[in-house]
Design a protein around this motif. Sequence first.
Motif, PDB file in Angstrom:
ATOM      1  N   THR A  44      10.248  29.245  -7.537  1.00  0.00           N
ATOM      2  CA  THR A  44       9.494  29.305  -8.777  1.00  0.00           C
ATOM      3  C   THR A  44      10.445  29.274  -9.964  1.00  0.00           C
ATOM      4  N   HIS A  45       9.900  28.855 -11.105  1.00  0.00           N
ATOM      5  CA  HIS A  45      10.683  28.776 -12.337  1.00  0.00           C
ATOM      6  C   HIS A  45       9.737  28.987 -13.502  1.00  0.00           C
ATOM      7  N   THR A  46      10.147  29.820 -14.462  1.00  0.00           N
ATOM      8  CA  THR A  46       9.346  30.054 -15.661  1.00  0.00           C
ATOM      9  C   THR A  46      10.010  29.352 -16.837  1.00  0.00           C
ATOM     10  N   THR A  47       9.266  28.495 -17.506  1.00  0.00           N
ATOM     11  CA  THR A  47       9.786  27.723 -18.632  1.00  0.00           C
ATOM     12  C   THR A  47       9.885  28.603 -19.873  1.00  0.00           C
ATOM     13  N   PRO A  48      10.624  28.175 -20.897  1.00  0.00           N
ATOM     14  CA  PRO A  48      10.742  28.980 -22.120  1.00  0.00           C
ATOM     15  C   PRO A  48       9.413  29.323 -22.778  1.00  0.00           C
ATOM     16  N   ASP A  49       8.382  28.480 -22.566  1.00  0.00           N
ATOM     17  CA  ASP A  49       7.080  28.778 -23.170  1.00  0.00           C
ATOM     18  C   ASP A  49       6.191  29.636 -22.273  1.00  0.00           C
ATOM     19  N   GLY A  50       6.761  30.135 -21.156  1.00  0.00           N
ATOM     20  CA  GLY A  50       6.038  31.072 -20.304  1.00  0.00           C
ATOM     21  C   GLY A  50       5.256  30.458 -19.168  1.00  0.00           C
ATOM     22  N   GLN A  51       5.348  29.154 -18.963  1.00  0.00           N
ATOM     23  CA  GLN A  51       4.631  28.499 -17.866  1.00  0.00           C
ATOM     24  C   GLN A  51       5.402  28.673 -16.557  1.00  0.00           C
ATOM     25  N   THR A  52       4.713  29.171 -15.531  1.00  0.00           N
ATOM     26  CA  THR A  52       5.327  29.300 -14.212  1.00  0.00           C
ATOM     27  C   THR A  52       5.108  28.021 -13.430  1.00  0.00           C
ATOM     28  N   MET A  53       6.184  27.528 -12.844  1.00  0.00           N
ATOM     29  CA  MET A  53       6.131  26.298 -12.053  1.00  0.00           C
ATOM     30  C   MET A  53       6.619  26.578 -10.637  1.00  0.00           C
ATOM     31  N   LEU A  54       6.071  25.824  -9.702  1.00  0.00           N
ATOM     32  CA  LEU A  54       6.439  25.953  -8.297  1.00  0.00           C
ATOM     33  C   LEU A  54       7.052  24.644  -7.827  1.00  0.00           C
ATOM     34  N   TYR A  55       8.217  24.735  -7.181  1.00  0.00           N
ATOM     35  CA  TYR A  55       8.923  23.582  -6.647  1.00  0.00           C
ATOM     36  C   TYR A  55       8.910  23.688  -5.127  1.00  0.00           C
ATOM     37  N   VAL A  56       8.485  22.619  -4.452  1.00  0.00           N
ATOM     38  CA  VAL A  56       8.288  22.650  -3.007  1.00  0.00           C
ATOM     39  C   VAL A  56       8.952  21.440  -2.363  1.00  0.00           C
ATOM     40  N   VAL A  57       9.841  21.692  -1.398  1.00  0.00           N
ATOM     41  CA  VAL A  57      10.422  20.598  -0.614  1.00  0.00           C
ATOM     42  C   VAL A  57       9.356  20.097   0.360  1.00  0.00           C
ATOM     43  N   ASN A  58       9.122  18.791   0.357  1.00  0.00           N
ATOM     44  CA  ASN A  58       8.076  18.185   1.174  1.00  0.00           C
ATOM     45  C   ASN A  58       8.672  17.136   2.107  1.00  0.00           C
ATOM     46  N   HIS A  59       8.148  17.107   3.354  1.00  0.00           N
ATOM     47  CA  HIS A  59       8.586  16.114   4.336  1.00  0.00           C
ATOM     48  C   HIS A  59       7.478  15.128   4.708  1.00  0.00           C
ATOM     49  N   GLY A  60       6.277  15.331   4.210  1.00  0.00           N
ATOM     50  CA  GLY A  60       5.155  14.499   4.630  1.00  0.00           C
ATOM     51  C   GLY A  60       4.912  13.321   3.715  1.00  0.00           C
ATOM     52  N   GLY A  61       4.951  12.104   4.281  1.00  0.00           N
ATOM     53  CA  GLY A  61       4.711  10.909   3.496  1.00  0.00           C
ATOM     54  C   GLY A  61       5.934  10.434   2.741  1.00  0.00           C
ATOM     55  N   ARG A  62       6.798  11.357   2.393  1.00  0.00           N
ATOM     56  CA  ARG A  62       8.059  11.052   1.715  1.00  0.00           C
ATOM     57  C   ARG A  62       8.913  12.313   1.747  1.00  0.00           C
ATOM     58  N   GLU A  63      10.209  12.143   1.558  1.00  0.00           N
ATOM     59  CA  GLU A  63      11.102  13.284   1.383  1.00  0.00           C
ATOM     60  C   GLU A  63      11.214  13.520  -0.121  1.00  0.00           C
ATOM     61  N   SER A  64      10.781  14.699  -0.575  1.00  0.00           N
ATOM     62  CA  SER A  64      10.651  14.900  -2.021  1.00  0.00           C
ATOM     63  C   SER A  64      10.628  16.369  -2.368  1.00  0.00           C
ATOM     64  N   VAL A  65      10.805  16.633  -3.650  1.00  0.00           N
ATOM     65  CA  VAL A  65      10.497  17.942  -4.223  1.00  0.00           C
ATOM     66  C   VAL A  65       9.213  17.765  -5.024  1.00  0.00           C
ATOM     67  N   GLU A  66       8.144  18.430  -4.586  1.00  0.00           N
ATOM     68  CA  GLU A  66       6.861  18.358  -5.275  1.00  0.00           C
ATOM     69  C   GLU A  66       6.795  19.492  -6.299  1.00  0.00           C
ATOM     70  N   VAL A  70       1.578  26.647 -11.968  1.00  0.00           N
ATOM     71  CA  VAL A  70       0.782  27.764 -11.469  1.00  0.00           C
ATOM     72  C   VAL A  70      -0.230  28.114 -12.555  1.00  0.00           C
ATOM     73  N   VAL A  71      -1.504  27.905 -12.257  1.00  0.00           N
ATOM     74  CA  VAL A  71      -2.575  28.128 -13.222  1.00  0.00           C
ATOM     75  C   VAL A  71      -3.084  29.553 -13.054  1.00  0.00           C
ATOM     76  N   LYS A  72      -2.915  30.361 -14.090  1.00  0.00           N
ATOM     77  CA  LYS A  72      -3.311  31.757 -14.017  1.00  0.00           C
ATOM     78  C   LYS A  72      -4.824  31.896 -14.143  1.00  0.00           C
TER      79      LYS A  72
END
Length: 267
Positions: A44-66, A70-72
Amino acid sequence: IYLVDTGSGNAHRAYPAKASSAKSEFSCPGEVAPASFSPHGIATHTTPDGQTMLYVVNHGGRESVEIFDVVKGDVPSLRWKGCIVYPADTTGNGVSVTDDGTIYAARTKTLEGAGSEPDMSGDIIFWRSGEGWQTVPGSQMMGPNGVVASPDGEDIFANAWPSSTLVAVNQETGRRQDLTLPFMPDNIKWSDRATLLVTGHRAPIHDIISCYISPRMSCDIPASFAEIDPDTLTILAVTDLESDFATTAVDVGETCWLGTARGEIIT
């Protein structure tokens, strides 16, 4: 991806959920098909404006960081934001994000790109907007797994699973330190005390791999986790676990939650 209420212990599936009409904010070909999505490491990462984001390593369909917002709300949810595709013929594992939004990730060769025998050589790569993926100098290792970065990105810590080693690279000085651990380290997280929590396995590598690639629901793989001082790279404590095939530990209030590569519960 499940979200868990740390008070009640209740969990609900947050992704894949209902169909999304979101357009990618990154150089991404679009949202992966729900049936193909296969998540691995998360951060997880919180941006300077307070938005929380989730980063996920994915193996399905492609190798990627999705990437998700995070919607409160009374019941939090995830909104897909975009993805960053891994370099060709490589696969991911752990992921970490620094204060400035730089993404750090573990990388090894895919089986297709490695030939008949698995090639576990790899490194730590990082991504910044407009720059693409680059390699952290001095981060080459066998089997890079979990990874965390200091908030300012100066220090990178990664688990070299096959060699039972924690690797620390300082990007300012270029200094690398390797710490031998009494187990094979899988994932790594920051504790609430700004120490490192490293979790892994105490079994022959053949037994671990054989069970991991099998459909078995239990493996009897003993595990441990260590608390490590990131400044001195010394082991503060090692705890042997009863959990089968434990892979990660994270502080939740005054407790420590443990995840596993087998079973359907968090302990």
